[in-house]
Motif scaffolding. Sequence first.
Motif, PDB file in Angstrom:
ATOM      1  N   PHE A   9       0.870  -1.171   0.000  1.00 32.17           N
ATOM      2  CA  PHE A   9       0.000   0.000   0.000  1.00 32.17           C
ATOM      3  C   PHE A   9       0.910   1.225   0.000  1.00 32.17           C
ATOM      4  O   PHE A   9       1.730   1.394   0.894  1.00 32.17           O
ATOM      5  N   LEU A  10       0.776   2.062  -1.038  1.00 31.18           N
ATOM      6  CA  LEU A  10       1.637   3.239  -1.175  1.00 31.18           C
ATOM      7  C   LEU A  10       0.812   4.519  -1.204  1.00 31.18           C
ATOM      8  O   LEU A  10      -0.146   4.613  -1.976  1.00 31.18           O
ATOM      9  N   GLU A  11       1.204   5.501  -0.401  1.00 27.18           N
ATOM     10  CA  GLU A  11       0.620   6.819  -0.562  1.00 27.18           C
ATOM     11  C   GLU A  11       1.063   7.348  -1.917  1.00 27.18           C
ATOM     12  O   GLU A  11       2.188   7.129  -2.337  1.00 27.18           O
ATOM     13  N   ASN A  12       0.171   8.053  -2.593  1.00 25.41           N
ATOM     14  CA  ASN A  12       0.490   8.590  -3.906  1.00 25.41           C
ATOM     15  C   ASN A  12       1.188   9.939  -3.731  1.00 25.41           C
ATOM     16  O   ASN A  12       0.599  11.007  -3.890  1.00 25.41           O
ATOM     17  N   LYS A  13       2.468   9.844  -3.335  1.00 23.45           N
ATOM     18  CA  LYS A  13       3.268  11.051  -3.181  1.00 23.45           C
ATOM     19  C   LYS A  13       4.693  10.754  -3.628  1.00 23.45           C
ATOM     20  O   LYS A  13       5.136   9.593  -3.628  1.00 23.45           O
ATOM     21  N   GLN A  14       5.387  11.799  -3.994  1.00 23.85           N
ATOM     22  CA  GLN A  14       6.718  11.672  -4.566  1.00 23.85           C
ATOM     23  C   GLN A  14       7.646  10.851  -3.674  1.00 23.85           C
ATOM     24  O   GLN A  14       7.727  11.062  -2.469  1.00 23.85           O
ATOM     25  N   GLY A  15       8.325   9.899  -4.306  1.00 25.08           N
ATOM     26  CA  GLY A  15       9.363   9.138  -3.632  1.00 25.08           C
ATOM     27  C   GLY A  15       8.920   7.824  -3.003  1.00 25.08           C
ATOM     28  O   GLY A  15       9.764   6.983  -2.698  1.00 25.08           O
ATOM     29  N   ARG A  16       7.622   7.611  -2.800  1.00 27.71           N
ATOM     30  CA  ARG A  16       7.186   6.383  -2.124  1.00 27.71           C
ATOM     31  C   ARG A  16       7.444   5.135  -2.974  1.00 27.71           C
ATOM     32  O   ARG A  16       7.896   4.119  -2.459  1.00 27.71           O
ATOM     33  N   ASP A  41      -5.012   9.369  -4.213  1.00 24.11           N
ATOM     34  CA  ASP A  41      -4.439   9.361  -2.869  1.00 24.11           C
ATOM     35  C   ASP A  41      -3.489   8.201  -2.567  1.00 24.11           C
ATOM     36  O   ASP A  41      -2.593   8.333  -1.742  1.00 24.11           O
ATOM     37  N   PHE A  42      -3.699   7.053  -3.178  1.00 18.49           N
ATOM     38  CA  PHE A  42      -2.871   5.889  -2.855  1.00 18.49           C
ATOM     39  C   PHE A  42      -2.813   4.936  -4.038  1.00 18.49           C
ATOM     40  O   PHE A  42      -3.567   5.047  -4.998  1.00 18.49           O
ATOM     41  N   GLY A  43      -1.903   3.977  -3.928  1.00 25.76           N
ATOM     42  CA  GLY A  43      -1.777   2.934  -4.932  1.00 25.76           C
ATOM     43  C   GLY A  43      -1.498   1.608  -4.265  1.00 25.76           C
ATOM     44  O   GLY A  43      -1.089   1.552  -3.097  1.00 25.76           O
ATOM     45  N   ILE A  44      -1.730   0.535  -5.008  1.00 22.95           N
ATOM     46  CA  ILE A  44      -1.353  -0.796  -4.553  1.00 22.95           C
ATOM     47  C   ILE A  44      -0.378  -1.351  -5.579  1.00 22.95           C
ATOM     48  O   ILE A  44      -0.730  -1.527  -6.752  1.00 22.95           O
ATOM     49  N   LEU A  45       0.831  -1.580  -5.136  1.00 26.15           N
ATOM     50  CA  LEU A  45       1.875  -2.150  -5.971  1.00 26.15           C
ATOM     51  C   LEU A  45       1.874  -3.653  -5.738  1.00 26.15           C
ATOM     52  O   LEU A  45       2.048  -4.107  -4.598  1.00 26.15           O
ATOM     53  N   ARG A  46       1.626  -4.420  -6.805  1.00 27.74           N
ATOM     54  CA  ARG A  46       1.611  -5.884  -6.714  1.00 27.74           C
ATOM     55  C   ARG A  46       2.820  -6.415  -7.468  1.00 27.74           C
ATOM     56  O   ARG A  46       3.061  -6.014  -8.609  1.00 27.74           O
ATOM     57  N   MET A  47       3.543  -7.357  -6.834  1.00 28.52           N
ATOM     58  CA  MET A  47       4.777  -7.857  -7.442  1.00 28.52           C
ATOM     59  C   MET A  47       4.980  -9.345  -7.191  1.00 28.52           C
ATOM     60  O   MET A  47       4.640  -9.858  -6.133  1.00 28.52           O
ATOM     61  N   ILE A  48       5.580  -9.991  -8.181  1.00 27.69           N
ATOM     62  CA  ILE A  48       6.159 -11.316  -8.013  1.00 27.69           C
ATOM     63  C   ILE A  48       7.657 -11.067  -7.882  1.00 27.69           C
ATOM     64  O   ILE A  48       8.260 -10.432  -8.763  1.00 27.69           O
ATOM     65  N   VAL A  49       8.235 -11.507  -6.779  1.00 29.19           N
ATOM     66  CA  VAL A  49       9.648 -11.235  -6.514  1.00 29.19           C
ATOM     67  C   VAL A  49      10.394 -12.530  -6.205  1.00 29.19           C
ATOM     68  O   VAL A  49       9.787 -13.564  -5.927  1.00 29.19           O
ATOM     69  N   SER A  50      11.713 -12.430  -6.221  1.00 28.12           N
ATOM     70  CA  SER A  50      12.548 -13.617  -6.019  1.00 28.12           C
ATOM     71  C   SER A  50      12.467 -14.187  -4.605  1.00 28.12           C
ATOM     72  O   SER A  50      12.693 -15.381  -4.419  1.00 28.12           O
ATOM     73  N   ASP A  51      12.136 -13.385  -3.615  1.00 26.65           N
ATOM     74  CA  ASP A  51      12.031 -13.859  -2.236  1.00 26.65           C
ATOM     75  C   ASP A  51      10.913 -13.085  -1.526  1.00 26.65           C
ATOM     76  O   ASP A  51      11.165 -12.056  -0.881  1.00 26.65           O
ATOM     77  N   PRO A  52       9.667 -13.563  -1.644  1.00 28.76           N
ATOM     78  CA  PRO A  52       8.540 -12.818  -1.080  1.00 28.76           C
ATOM     79  C   PRO A  52       8.624 -12.588   0.432  1.00 28.76           C
ATOM     80  O   PRO A  52       8.300 -11.497   0.910  1.00 28.76           O
ATOM     81  N   ALA A  53       9.036 -13.576   1.191  1.00 27.69           N
ATOM     82  CA  ALA A  53       9.096 -13.427   2.646  1.00 27.69           C
ATOM     83  C   ALA A  53      10.133 -12.379   3.045  1.00 27.69           C
ATOM     84  O   ALA A  53       9.882 -11.534   3.918  1.00 27.69           O
ATOM     85  N   LYS A  54      11.284 -12.417   2.409  1.00 27.66           N
ATOM     86  CA  LYS A  54      12.339 -11.430   2.698  1.00 27.66           C
ATOM     87  C   LYS A  54      11.881 -10.031   2.291  1.00 27.66           C
ATOM     88  O   LYS A  54      12.138  -9.058   3.006  1.00 27.66           O
TER      89      LYS A  54
END
Length: 142
Positions: A9-16, A41-54
Amino acid sequence: MALKQVSIFLENKQGRLWKSLNILKKENIDIRALSIADTSDFGILRMIVSDPAKAREALENEKFAVSLAEVLAIEVDDQPGGLEAALNLLNENNINVEYIYAFVEKKTSKALVVLRTENNDEALTLLKDNGFSVIEDEAYTI
């Protein structure tokens, strides 16, 4: 088997957005696929990553709101109608797709897509039983 997706969950502001990705870089976590949905006001960044728990731990340590969700990743023919065939199968069996996005690179000549449904277990069985290749844990390293 479903893949683990990291959602932030990201606030929609510079640098987040930059800060969240910078944290992953510092932890040597590779992003395999991503999607962002936003409002003013906000965004949801969804990702598949190499190590989700980390990834989750590192982001939470920096005060980001993070969750892990199960999603499916499938190969579809990389041609007109390739994705439609999978979606048609799910639709005919009353399985709603909540969202969908594509991998950023290909493992084969097929297109790779990530999707979340209202019933991932049923969708997984249905797709496999009808000849769709489901990408499992190896998606973290391709």
